[in-house]
Design a protein around this motif. Structure first.
Motif, PDB file in Angstrom:
ATOM      1  N   GLY A  52     -51.033  11.870  15.661  1.00 24.65           N
ATOM      2  CA  GLY A  52     -52.475  11.831  15.827  1.00 24.65           C
ATOM      3  C   GLY A  52     -52.837  11.746  17.297  1.00 24.65           C
TER       4      GLY A  52
ATOM      5  N   SER B  77     -50.491   8.652  13.416  1.00 19.27           N
ATOM      6  CA  SER B  77     -49.629   9.659  12.809  1.00 19.27           C
ATOM      7  C   SER B  77     -49.930   9.770  11.321  1.00 19.27           C
ATOM      8  CB  SER B  77     -48.153   9.280  13.003  1.00 19.27           C
ATOM      9  OG  SER B  77     -47.923   7.970  12.504  1.00 19.27           O
ATOM     10  N   THR B  78     -49.485  10.875  10.742  1.00 16.81           N
ATOM     11  CA  THR B  78     -49.597  11.075   9.300  1.00 16.81           C
ATOM     12  C   THR B  78     -48.247  11.512   8.765  1.00 16.81           C
ATOM     13  OG1 THR B  78     -51.939  11.655   9.376  1.00 16.81           O
ATOM     14  CG2 THR B  78     -50.685  12.381   7.443  1.00 16.81           C
TER      15      THR B  78
ATOM     16  N   THR C 271     -46.092  12.863   5.634  1.00 16.35           N
ATOM     17  CA  THR C 271     -46.103  13.521   4.325  1.00 16.35           C
ATOM     18  C   THR C 271     -44.787  13.175   3.635  1.00 16.35           C
ATOM     19  OG1 THR C 271     -47.476  15.335   5.149  1.00 16.35           O
ATOM     20  CG2 THR C 271     -46.255  15.709   3.108  1.00 16.35           C
TER      21      THR C 271
ATOM     22  N   THR D 291     -49.272  10.776   1.177  1.00 21.59           N
ATOM     23  CA  THR D 291     -49.343  10.795   2.630  1.00 21.59           C
ATOM     24  C   THR D 291     -49.660   9.390   3.099  1.00 21.59           C
ATOM     25  OG1 THR D 291     -51.702  11.348   2.672  1.00 21.59           O
ATOM     26  CG2 THR D 291     -50.129  13.186   2.722  1.00 21.59           C
TER      27      THR D 291
ATOM     28  N   THR E 134     -51.126   7.558   6.466  1.00 26.37           N
ATOM     29  CA  THR E 134     -51.772   7.838   7.742  1.00 26.37           C
ATOM     30  C   THR E 134     -52.050   6.552   8.497  1.00 26.37           C
ATOM     31  OG1 THR E 134     -52.817   9.833   6.878  1.00 26.37           O
ATOM     32  CG2 THR E 134     -53.787   8.864   8.865  1.00 26.37           C
ATOM     33  N   GLN E 135     -51.640   6.547   9.775  1.00 21.88           N
ATOM     34  CA  GLN E 135     -51.985   5.433  10.665  1.00 21.88           C
ATOM     35  C   GLN E 135     -53.115   5.871  11.580  1.00 21.88           C
ATOM     36  OE1 GLN E 135     -49.307   2.579  12.650  1.00 21.88           O
ATOM     37  NE2 GLN E 135     -47.634   3.901  11.946  1.00 21.88           N
ATOM     38  N   GLN E 136     -54.184   5.096  11.579  1.00 21.00           N
ATOM     39  CA  GLN E 136     -55.287   5.300  12.525  1.00 21.00           C
ATOM     40  C   GLN E 136     -55.272   4.126  13.485  1.00 21.00           C
ATOM     41  OE1 GLN E 136     -58.148   5.721   9.131  1.00 21.00           O
ATOM     42  NE2 GLN E 136     -58.947   7.431  10.337  1.00 21.00           N
TER      43      GLN E 136
ATOM     44  N   ILE F  72     -53.541   1.620   8.006  1.00 19.74           N
ATOM     45  CA  ILE F  72     -52.666   2.514   7.262  1.00 19.74           C
ATOM     46  C   ILE F  72     -53.333   2.852   5.938  1.00 19.74           C
ATOM     47  CG2 ILE F  72     -50.399   2.779   6.194  1.00 19.74           C
ATOM     48  CD1 ILE F  72     -49.369   0.691   8.218  1.00 19.74           C
ATOM     49  N   THR F  73     -53.454   4.142   5.677  1.00 20.04           N
ATOM     50  CA  THR F  73     -54.084   4.598   4.433  1.00 20.04           C
ATOM     51  C   THR F  73     -53.086   5.427   3.636  1.00 20.04           C
ATOM     52  OG1 THR F  73     -56.241   4.688   5.527  1.00 20.04           O
ATOM     53  CG2 THR F  73     -56.017   5.850   3.430  1.00 20.04           C
TER      54      THR F  73
ATOM     55  N   ARG G 142     -52.592   7.995   0.533  1.00 17.60           N
ATOM     56  CA  ARG G 142     -53.323   8.945  -0.301  1.00 17.60           C
ATOM     57  C   ARG G 142     -52.341   9.723  -1.166  1.00 17.60           C
ATOM     58  NH1 ARG G 142     -58.754   9.209   1.116  1.00 17.60           N
ATOM     59  NH2 ARG G 142     -58.776   9.867  -1.079  1.00 17.60           N
TER      60      ARG G 142
ATOM     61  N   THR H  37     -55.555   0.795   1.486  1.00 16.55           N
ATOM     62  CA  THR H  37     -55.503   0.618   2.933  1.00 16.55           C
ATOM     63  C   THR H  37     -54.770  -0.669   3.285  1.00 16.55           C
ATOM     64  OG1 THR H  37     -57.627  -0.537   3.021  1.00 16.55           O
ATOM     65  CG2 THR H  37     -57.662   1.867   3.305  1.00 16.55           C
TER      66      THR H  37
END
Length: 945
Positions: free
Chosen positions: A67, A698-699, A701, A708, A710-712, A723-724, A726, A776
């Motif tokens: 990201g 980063s995301t 897969t 997936t 995902t770190q924001q 961290i989400t 999905r 999350t």
């Protein structure tokens, strides 16, 4: 590109499932006795995602998308470099070595070229690095431009190998009148004439059209002789740069010579001729007589029939002539000045003199390796290589096999003669493997396999004593991560010979010492040895031999922390000093960047076997500091702008383009900058758990789970990550690394609720649950400012804010004297003593000096280490008026007080102050009155928590 057999697809899918190219994160099946040597059998078991010894495995670069943030910004600079660089420049040395057209390309220079340090004896290494960088770039981004470059390079290397396996073939180029034959510089090619070519003539004329392309002195246009005692020659340049003719029967000291008056121009055609008649010899350049010798007593007849009759090669160890021959004629008489002048505008055959009556070559051939003699005597010439040939099957390099042959008898280091040929082979092999894994180009696998076949054919025939001697020679015997790459290839093709080859590189002295825990690293060449241990880990994976694993594990502990600088790097001027020598070794040549690259690789691979968080703590330190900081924050189409050494002495300015930018460290620097995401996430071997090792935007897969992750985050600018998850509902444990430097306040919340359990610094915090789409996880990772003391001098310290090494930017070249206790918080955090710089995250000032993250790739003079100076006892900004006393070991009163931090309350701090001052009074180190003042000041002060 055409599809490949199912076997190939299965192999690649299995390999890429966990591959991080050049880091040997390749999930290869172990070849057993039943499968060894059988590609089909390997395919049958290739579903094994990782060696059975691995408890966790990495993800492919393609599975982890970076990201926005510092890593993406640095990578973008390197991606642009890879996209724009002309790879024909890298291929130049391979094509030249094979006698192929270099297409007008100029080699990068430095270590990757024919000139420069050690005569370019490492050429070819940089091409391998570049292939790996392109492969990682393609694996990460899927951008076709990188794949196209890879395939072009692989094709060129295949052509070079084929040319090396054949007799040399004429490289036809435009000549002075028609065509000409070029000897590319670096091709080691020359023209061999029959030994009757001089005809025993007392009077003679030798005439040549030449176009020199390099200005090396003493390269021969022709040299006819038996050895370096009896000969006649015409050098394109003497020591003064002008042509020289000489003839002798008594060596250099008895030469009868004729020297020209000026140099032959480069890249232009010149006509040179020599006539001898009776006692007079005359040298002509472009139709004019430029020098004479009227006292000559020697001529070709006095020399008799000579053994070596060469165009372009010397009977001395001089450079081979680089350039083109447009015609060469020999007459059995001295042509007149008018006849020589006529040759300026006509070929010899068209002139009044006619073609040479002893020999005449027009170099009109456009194929093959034979040049016709037009004199009528049939004295045809042959194109040859000085090192013989053709090369043995599978050989691929940018220099001849002689580099490898010389090493086999070498007993002492001399990198001007032999400079790490197997190290260079490693870089090429690694690059080819990465190309294969990322582009499906079977030619790359064939080239890689051929290289290992060739190495096995040589090394398997050598006695064990010879191998041990070779690998123990400094620099010349260095072989980098070759064992690791060979093991990776073995798991793809299953060839038993390749696993046997990998074991031929065992350096028993090092292995035995590491297994026993004997620290023998003092004085060793650091980066020559670190990658040996990554190779041993792969050998452990393939063979199950415990000594390989134990050696690697014990070795790591000999480097971290006892030879580790604050940025994570190691070594001084490429070598290790004694364990614990930190402050005493600070210089301009600390922390070779390759060492950090390989220590990251070793740490990562050890973690695959044992999930000790110390390996990832080290990984974070070296990645967020040295590796990031080794890349300059600047775009450049021609250079990767990466450091070699990182000087840690006060006021050092980083050099991002050492040695023209083609060193080992520029190579590993290119690789590092295209795989920043390779260790953010690992998965347990059975896919039951996910390790979050780094807090990086980063995301992931995760195909096995159908999710997936995902770190924001703006980490490390911000001290948290979100961290989400999905995708499908999936059950797995989430292991979140709690850094060893983390104090109180590390917190994990799941969908807003605090996760049960207590995070412990230096451990992983585990969340076990069934994850649903949209779940999350918020992780708070509070930083604090702390110092680290040099192991050999507690007064020499470095400053850290969480994982970030803060460095002072100051032009002074002496240690800065800095104190931090003045406003220390109850937690022991030194942050209150620093003043944040508005608008510049992670920048602070203290006493007028700015501190910034080491990772910022600037050319500011920096101080990584400083001298700790706390002359006065100050609490919460209040000065007690008492000087800070010290024990004989340098420990001060304030040091002893604050060593008990964190304090739960001000009362706890005051208790520590009272107890410590009382002890110092009893020891006679502090007066009772001064102790009262200290306690009183501590009570009056206010503190941040």
């Amino acid at each position: 590109m055409a599809s490949f057999p199912a076997r190939r697809a299965v192999l690649r899918a299995a390999a890429l499932a966990a591959a991080a190219p050049a880091i040997s994160a390749l999930p290869f099946a172990r070849a057993t006795a039943a499968t060894s040597g059988s590609v089909a059998a390997v395919a049958a078991v290739a579903g094994l995602a990782a060696p059975s010894a691995w408890a966790v495995r990495p993800f492919a670069l393609k599975d982890v998308a970076l990201g926005a943030g510092v890593f993406a910004e640095k990578r973008s600079l390197m991606l642009d470099h890879g996209r724009g660089y002309d790879v024909d420049r890298l291929l130049q040395v391979f094509r030249a070595n094979a006698g192929l057209s270099t297409r007008g390309a100029v080699a990068p220079g430095g270590w990757e070229g024919l000139d420069g340090e050690a005569n370019g004896n490492l050429r070819g290494h940089y091409t391998g690095h570049f292939l790996t960088m392109l492969s990682q770039a393609y694996g990460s981004t899927g951008d076709k431009v990188y794949a196209d470059k890879i395939r072009y390079m692989v094709g060129a290397l295949e052509e070079a190998r084929e040319a090396l396996r054949s007799d040399p073939v004429v490289l036809s180029v435009p000549g002075r009148f028609a065509t000409a034959a070029e000897n590319v510089r670096g091709s080691y090619q020359y023209v061999d004439l029959p030994n009757t070519v001089l005809g025993g003539s007392a009077s003679i004329t030798l005439s040549a059209w030449v176009k020199p392309t390099h200005d090396a002195n003493w390269t021969r246009i022709f040299d006819f002789g038996d050895n370096n005692t009896r000969y006649l020659y015409l050098a394109a340049r003497n020591a003064g740069g002008a042509p020289r003719f000489a003839i002798t029967t008594g060596g250099a000291g008895r030469e009868q010579g004729i020297n020209g008056t000026g140099p032959l121009p480069l890249n232009k055609w010149s006509h040179v001729a020599v006539t001898i008649t009776e006692s007079t010899g005359t040298l002509y350049v472009n139709g004019s007589a430029v020098a004479k010798n009227t006292a000559m007593t020697l001529n070709p007849a006095t020399l008799g029939t000579l053994k070596n009759n060469w165009l372009g090669r010397s009977n001395y160890p001089d450079p081979v002539f680089a350039g083109a021959f447009g015609g060469f004629d020999i007459w059995s008489r001295a042509l007149t000045a008018a006849e020589i002048a006529e040759l300026q505008d006509k070929t010899a055959a068209e002139s009044s003199a006619g073609a040479g009556d002893l020999a005449s070559y027009t170099f009109a051939e456009t194929s093959g390796g034979t040049f016709a003699d037009h004199s009528g005597h049939g004295r045809h010439a042959t194109l040859r290589r000085t090192w013989g040939g053709p090369s043995h099957p599978g050989f691929l390099a940018a220099y001849p096999e002689t580099q490898f042959i010389d090493l086999e008898s070498r007993t002492s280091p001399d990198y001007t003669k032999v400079w790490a040929p197997y190290y260079t082979a490693h870089k090429i092999l690694r690059g080819l493997l990465d190309a294969y894994l990322n582009t499906d180009d079977e030619r790359a696998l064939d080239l890689a396999s051929g290289m290992c076949d060739w190495m096995y054919s040589r090394l398997s025939k050598l006695p064990e004593s010879t191998l041990q001697r070779m690998w123990g020679i400094f620099s010349s015997g260095e072989f980098g991560g070759l064992v690791e790459a060979i093991c990776d290839l073995h798991t793809i093709n299953g060839k038993a010979e390749h696993l046997a080859l990998a074991r031929l590189f065992d350096l028993d002295k090092l292995i035995d010492a590491c297994v026993a825990g004997d620290d023998i690293l003092d004085g060793l060449h650091a980066n020559q040895h670190i990658p040996i241990l990554t190779g041993l880990l792969r050998l452990y994976d393939e063979t199950g031999e415990e000594r390989y694993f134990k050696a690697a594990k014990n070795f790591w502990d000999m480097v971290v922390p006892t030879r580790m600088y604050s940025i994570g790097g190691t070594s001084t001027a490429e070598f290790w000093k004694a364990a614990g020598s930190i402050a005493g070794t600070l210089s301009d040549t600390n922390a070779e960047t390759c060492c950090a690259y390989n220590m990251l690789k070793l740490s990562r691979m050890l973690f695959f076997h044992e999930q000790d968080p110390k390996y990832m703590d080290y990984y974070e330190r070296a990645l967020y500091n040295q590796v990031l900081g080794s890349k300059q924050d600047k775009a450049d189409a021609e250079k990767p702008l990466v450091t070699y050494f990182i000087g840690l002495k006060p006021g050092h300015v980083r050099d991002y383009t050492p040695k023209q930018g083609t060193t080992c460290c520029e190579g590993t620097g290119m690789e590092s900058a295209t795989k920043y995401q390779d260790s953010v996430y690992f998965q347990k071997a059975d896919s039951s758990a996910l390790y979050v090792n780094l807090y990086s935007p980063s995301t992931l897969t995760w195909e096995e789970k159908g999710v997936t992750v995902t770190q924001q985050t703006d980490y490390p600018q911000k001290q948290q990550t979100r961290i989400t998850v999905r995708g499908k509902t999936a059950r797995f444990d989430l292991h979140l690394r709690v850094p060893s430097w983390a104090g109180d306040g590390f917190e994990v919340r799941i969908n807003g609720d605090k996760a049960p359990g207590t995070p412990e610094p230096g451990r992983y915090f585990t969340v076990s649950r069934t994850w649903r789409d949209g779940d999350t996880v918020r992780v708070a990772v509070p930083f604090r400012v702390h110092v680290e003391k040099a192991l050999d001098d507690s007064g020499v310290q470095s400053l850290h804010y969480g994982p970030v090494n803060l460095v002072a930017r100051d032009p002074r070249t002496t240690y800065l004297q800095l104190g931090f206790y003045r406003k220390a918080a109850l937690s022991g955090d030194l942050l209150p003593s620093l003043t944040p710089v508005e608008g510049k995250p992670l920048h602070f000032t203290l006493d007028g000096v700015e501190f910034a993250p080491f990772a910022e790739g600037t050319e500011d003079p920096t101080h990584v280490y400083f001298k700790r100076s706390e002359p006065q006892i100050i609490f919460g900004g209040l000065d007690s008026g008492v000087a800070n006393p010290a024990r004989t070991d340098g420990t001060t009163l304030l040091d002893e007080i604050w060593s008990a931090a964190p304090f739960k309350s001000k009362r706890a701090l005051l208790k520590r102050v009272e107890d410590t001052t009382a002890a110092w009074v009893s020891a006679g180190l502090l007066t009772a009155e001064d102790a009262r003042k200290v306690v009183s000041t501590a009570k009056a002060a206010s503190y941040e928590s």
